[in-house]
Write a protein that holds these residues in place. Structure first.
Motif, PDB file in Angstrom:
ATOM      1  N   ASP A  45       0.855  -1.181   0.000  1.00 46.54           N
ATOM      2  CA  ASP A  45       0.000   0.000   0.000  1.00 46.54           C
ATOM      3  C   ASP A  45       0.888   1.226   0.000  1.00 46.54           C
ATOM      4  O   ASP A  45       1.801   1.346   0.817  1.00 46.54           O
ATOM      5  CB  ASP A  45      -0.897   0.023   1.250  1.00 46.54           C
ATOM      6  CG  ASP A  45      -1.931  -1.088   1.220  1.00 46.54           C
ATOM      7  OD1 ASP A  45      -2.362  -1.454   0.122  1.00 46.54           O
ATOM      8  OD2 ASP A  45      -2.275  -1.588   2.292  1.00 46.54           O
ATOM      9  N   PHE A  47       0.612   5.583  -0.843  1.00 46.01           N
ATOM     10  CA  PHE A  47      -0.204   6.716  -1.236  1.00 46.01           C
ATOM     11  C   PHE A  47       0.554   7.792  -2.002  1.00 46.01           C
ATOM     12  O   PHE A  47      -0.055   8.566  -2.731  1.00 46.01           O
ATOM     13  CB  PHE A  47      -0.835   7.365   0.010  1.00 46.01           C
ATOM     14  CG  PHE A  47      -1.815   6.487   0.715  1.00 46.01           C
ATOM     15  CD1 PHE A  47      -3.105   6.328   0.241  1.00 46.01           C
ATOM     16  CD2 PHE A  47      -1.451   5.797   1.861  1.00 46.01           C
ATOM     17  CE1 PHE A  47      -4.016   5.519   0.886  1.00 46.01           C
ATOM     18  CE2 PHE A  47      -2.349   4.982   2.521  1.00 46.01           C
ATOM     19  CZ  PHE A  47      -3.640   4.847   2.035  1.00 46.01           C
ATOM     20  N   TYR A  48       1.860   7.905  -1.796  1.00 45.89           N
ATOM     21  CA  TYR A  48       2.590   9.052  -2.334  1.00 45.89           C
ATOM     22  C   TYR A  48       3.869   8.698  -3.089  1.00 45.89           C
ATOM     23  O   TYR A  48       4.598   9.583  -3.496  1.00 45.89           O
ATOM     24  CB  TYR A  48       2.927  10.036  -1.211  1.00 45.89           C
ATOM     25  CG  TYR A  48       1.706  10.816  -0.781  1.00 45.89           C
ATOM     26  CD1 TYR A  48       1.362  11.987  -1.429  1.00 45.89           C
ATOM     27  CD2 TYR A  48       0.893  10.360   0.246  1.00 45.89           C
ATOM     28  CE1 TYR A  48       0.240  12.699  -1.060  1.00 45.89           C
ATOM     29  CE2 TYR A  48      -0.235  11.058   0.616  1.00 45.89           C
ATOM     30  CZ  TYR A  48      -0.562  12.242  -0.041  1.00 45.89           C
ATOM     31  OH  TYR A  48      -1.681  12.931   0.324  1.00 45.89           O
ATOM     32  N   ARG A 170       2.353  15.486  -5.365  1.00 44.88           N
ATOM     33  CA  ARG A 170       1.897  15.111  -4.027  1.00 44.88           C
ATOM     34  C   ARG A 170       0.813  16.065  -3.533  1.00 44.88           C
ATOM     35  O   ARG A 170      -0.121  15.649  -2.860  1.00 44.88           O
ATOM     36  CB  ARG A 170       3.073  15.070  -3.053  1.00 44.88           C
ATOM     37  CG  ARG A 170       3.934  13.836  -3.219  1.00 44.88           C
ATOM     38  CD  ARG A 170       5.099  13.840  -2.279  1.00 44.88           C
ATOM     39  NE  ARG A 170       5.630  12.502  -2.082  1.00 44.88           N
ATOM     40  CZ  ARG A 170       6.641  12.211  -1.291  1.00 44.88           C
ATOM     41  NH1 ARG A 170       7.255  13.163  -0.603  1.00 44.88           N
ATOM     42  NH2 ARG A 170       7.068  10.971  -1.170  1.00 44.88           N
ATOM     43  N   LEU A 173      -2.344  14.979  -5.044  1.00 44.10           N
ATOM     44  CA  LEU A 173      -2.820  13.792  -4.321  1.00 44.10           C
ATOM     45  C   LEU A 173      -3.403  14.159  -2.958  1.00 44.10           C
ATOM     46  O   LEU A 173      -4.393  13.560  -2.532  1.00 44.10           O
ATOM     47  CB  LEU A 173      -1.687  12.771  -4.163  1.00 44.10           C
ATOM     48  CG  LEU A 173      -1.232  12.082  -5.443  1.00 44.10           C
ATOM     49  CD1 LEU A 173       0.038  11.275  -5.199  1.00 44.10           C
ATOM     50  CD2 LEU A 173      -2.335  11.192  -6.005  1.00 44.10           C
ATOM     51  N   ASP A 174      -2.796  15.146  -2.279  1.00 43.03           N
ATOM     52  CA  ASP A 174      -3.340  15.595  -0.991  1.00 43.03           C
ATOM     53  C   ASP A 174      -4.814  15.944  -1.129  1.00 43.03           C
ATOM     54  O   ASP A 174      -5.648  15.543  -0.305  1.00 43.03           O
ATOM     55  CB  ASP A 174      -2.601  16.845  -0.482  1.00 43.03           C
ATOM     56  CG  ASP A 174      -1.214  16.558   0.070  1.00 43.03           C
ATOM     57  OD1 ASP A 174      -0.925  15.399   0.436  1.00 43.03           O
ATOM     58  OD2 ASP A 174      -0.411  17.516   0.127  1.00 43.03           O
ATOM     59  N   TYR A 177      -6.997  12.705  -2.018  1.00 47.89           N
ATOM     60  CA  TYR A 177      -7.123  11.803  -0.876  1.00 47.89           C
ATOM     61  C   TYR A 177      -7.933  12.401   0.267  1.00 47.89           C
ATOM     62  O   TYR A 177      -8.658  11.689   0.960  1.00 47.89           O
ATOM     63  CB  TYR A 177      -5.746  11.394  -0.355  1.00 47.89           C
ATOM     64  CG  TYR A 177      -4.938  10.529  -1.293  1.00 47.89           C
ATOM     65  CD1 TYR A 177      -5.546   9.634  -2.168  1.00 47.89           C
ATOM     66  CD2 TYR A 177      -3.552  10.596  -1.296  1.00 47.89           C
ATOM     67  CE1 TYR A 177      -4.796   8.839  -3.021  1.00 47.89           C
ATOM     68  CE2 TYR A 177      -2.795   9.802  -2.132  1.00 47.89           C
ATOM     69  CZ  TYR A 177      -3.414   8.928  -2.993  1.00 47.89           C
ATOM     70  OH  TYR A 177      -2.671   8.137  -3.820  1.00 47.89           O
ATOM     71  N   VAL A 182      -8.228  10.479   3.684  1.00 48.82           N
ATOM     72  CA  VAL A 182      -6.803  10.161   3.815  1.00 48.82           C
ATOM     73  C   VAL A 182      -6.054  11.491   3.884  1.00 48.82           C
ATOM     74  O   VAL A 182      -6.099  12.287   2.940  1.00 48.82           O
ATOM     75  CB  VAL A 182      -6.295   9.313   2.628  1.00 48.82           C
ATOM     76  CG1 VAL A 182      -4.802   9.065   2.742  1.00 48.82           C
ATOM     77  CG2 VAL A 182      -7.055   7.998   2.555  1.00 48.82           C
ATOM     78  N   THR A 183      -5.399  11.735   5.009  1.00 45.83           N
ATOM     79  CA  THR A 183      -4.707  13.004   5.213  1.00 45.83           C
ATOM     80  C   THR A 183      -3.292  12.768   5.733  1.00 45.83           C
ATOM     81  O   THR A 183      -2.888  11.623   5.968  1.00 45.83           O
ATOM     82  CB  THR A 183      -5.488  13.890   6.212  1.00 45.83           C
ATOM     83  OG1 THR A 183      -5.627  13.178   7.447  1.00 45.83           O
ATOM     84  CG2 THR A 183      -6.863  14.258   5.664  1.00 45.83           C
ATOM     85  N   ARG A 185      -0.439  13.100   4.323  1.00 41.74           N
ATOM     86  CA  ARG A 185       0.363  12.335   3.363  1.00 41.74           C
ATOM     87  C   ARG A 185       0.219  10.827   3.540  1.00 41.74           C
ATOM     88  O   ARG A 185       1.182  10.069   3.450  1.00 41.74           O
ATOM     89  CB  ARG A 185       1.830  12.763   3.416  1.00 41.74           C
ATOM     90  CG  ARG A 185       2.054  14.218   2.965  1.00 41.74           C
ATOM     91  CD  ARG A 185       2.284  14.272   1.469  1.00 41.74           C
ATOM     92  NE  ARG A 185       1.987  15.531   0.870  1.00 41.74           N
ATOM     93  CZ  ARG A 185       2.887  16.377   0.352  1.00 41.74           C
ATOM     94  NH1 ARG A 185       4.158  16.101   0.413  1.00 41.74           N
ATOM     95  NH2 ARG A 185       2.492  17.470  -0.231  1.00 41.74           N
ATOM     96  N   GLY A 186      -0.989  10.412   3.827  1.00 43.06           N
ATOM     97  CA  GLY A 186      -1.274   8.979   3.930  1.00 43.06           C
ATOM     98  C   GLY A 186      -1.040   8.391   5.301  1.00 43.06           C
ATOM     99  O   GLY A 186      -1.258   7.205   5.515  1.00 43.06           O
ATOM    100  N   VAL A 189      -5.795   7.851   8.167  1.00 42.22           N
ATOM    101  CA  VAL A 189      -6.883   7.362   7.326  1.00 42.22           C
ATOM    102  C   VAL A 189      -8.140   7.276   8.176  1.00 42.22           C
ATOM    103  O   VAL A 189      -8.194   6.551   9.164  1.00 42.22           O
ATOM    104  CB  VAL A 189      -6.546   5.980   6.720  1.00 42.22           C
ATOM    105  CG1 VAL A 189      -7.697   5.486   5.853  1.00 42.22           C
ATOM    106  CG2 VAL A 189      -5.254   6.047   5.923  1.00 42.22           C
TER     107      VAL A 189
END
Length: 195
Positions: A45, A47-48, A170, A173-174, A177, A182-183, A185-186, A189
């Motif tokens: 998994d 996220f970034y 990123r 994506l912030d 997410y 999702v905050t 930077r992952g 959650v």
């Protein structure tokens, strides 16, 4: 005050990195290492790291990311060797997707240990010594880039994304997410909060 890191000339590191990379590829467990990393993608998994790659595909991107990461590991090992074990010098700034793949590579711990024993090197990946939080400080023209170019030619721009563009992606994506909980930077959650 930031400590100054002294590293060998890029050409000298490049020469040794090529030798190390060739030895890794020739190792009897190279195929197993590749297969283990290729299979690992369904368990990872992230996220970034990988998501900053345009149209990322875990299966299709795995072969090239594997090569980029092994080359990087060879470069780090060469710096480590040529600096008599200076971990800080050997922890080169690396593009985020390559750094992320290095975690999958290092998860093959016993295979990596046996390979390094057989070829007489040390693999270097120390997250506590990485520049920046979560990486992203690598940039075009830096020491890592100079070594890579001297050792292996042009790098793969699909994965070697510079610092400013990494941060821009990123930030996108912030926002994406945050809409699903999702905050940070992952690191946080809250998708199922209150359900």
């Amino acid at each position: 005050m930031t400590a100054i890191i002294s590293r060998p000339a890029p050409e000298k590191v490049a020469e040794r990195a090529r030798e190390i990379y060739t030895a890794i590829e020739a190792d009897p467990e190279f195929g197993r290492l590749w297969q283990s990393c290729a299979k690992y993608n369904k368990d990872w998994d992230d996220f970034y790291g990988y998501p900053i790659i345009v149209d990322y595909d875990a299966t299709a991107d795995a072969p090239d990311l594997f090569v980029e990461t092994l080359r990087t590991m060879a470069m780090k090992s060469a710096v480590y060797e040529l600096t008599n074990g200076d971990e800080k010098a050997a922890e080169l700034p690396v593009a985020v997707p390559v750094d992320t793949m290095s975690h999958a590579l290092m998860a093959q711990f016993l295979v990596m240990c046996r390979i390094q024993e057989r070829i007489g090197i040390k693999f270097v990946h120390m997250t506590d010594l990485e520049d920046g939080v979560g990486g992203g400080t690598w940039d075009h023209g830096d020491y890592t880039h100079q070594v890579y170019k001297a050792a292996f030619g042009d790098l793969n721009d699909r994965y070697w994304i510079g610092a400013a563009e990494t941060e821009r992606r990123r930030a996108v994506l912030d926002k994406v997410y945050a809409g699903i909980g999702v905050t940070d930077r992952g690191k946080k959650v809250a998708i199922f909060s209150g359900s």
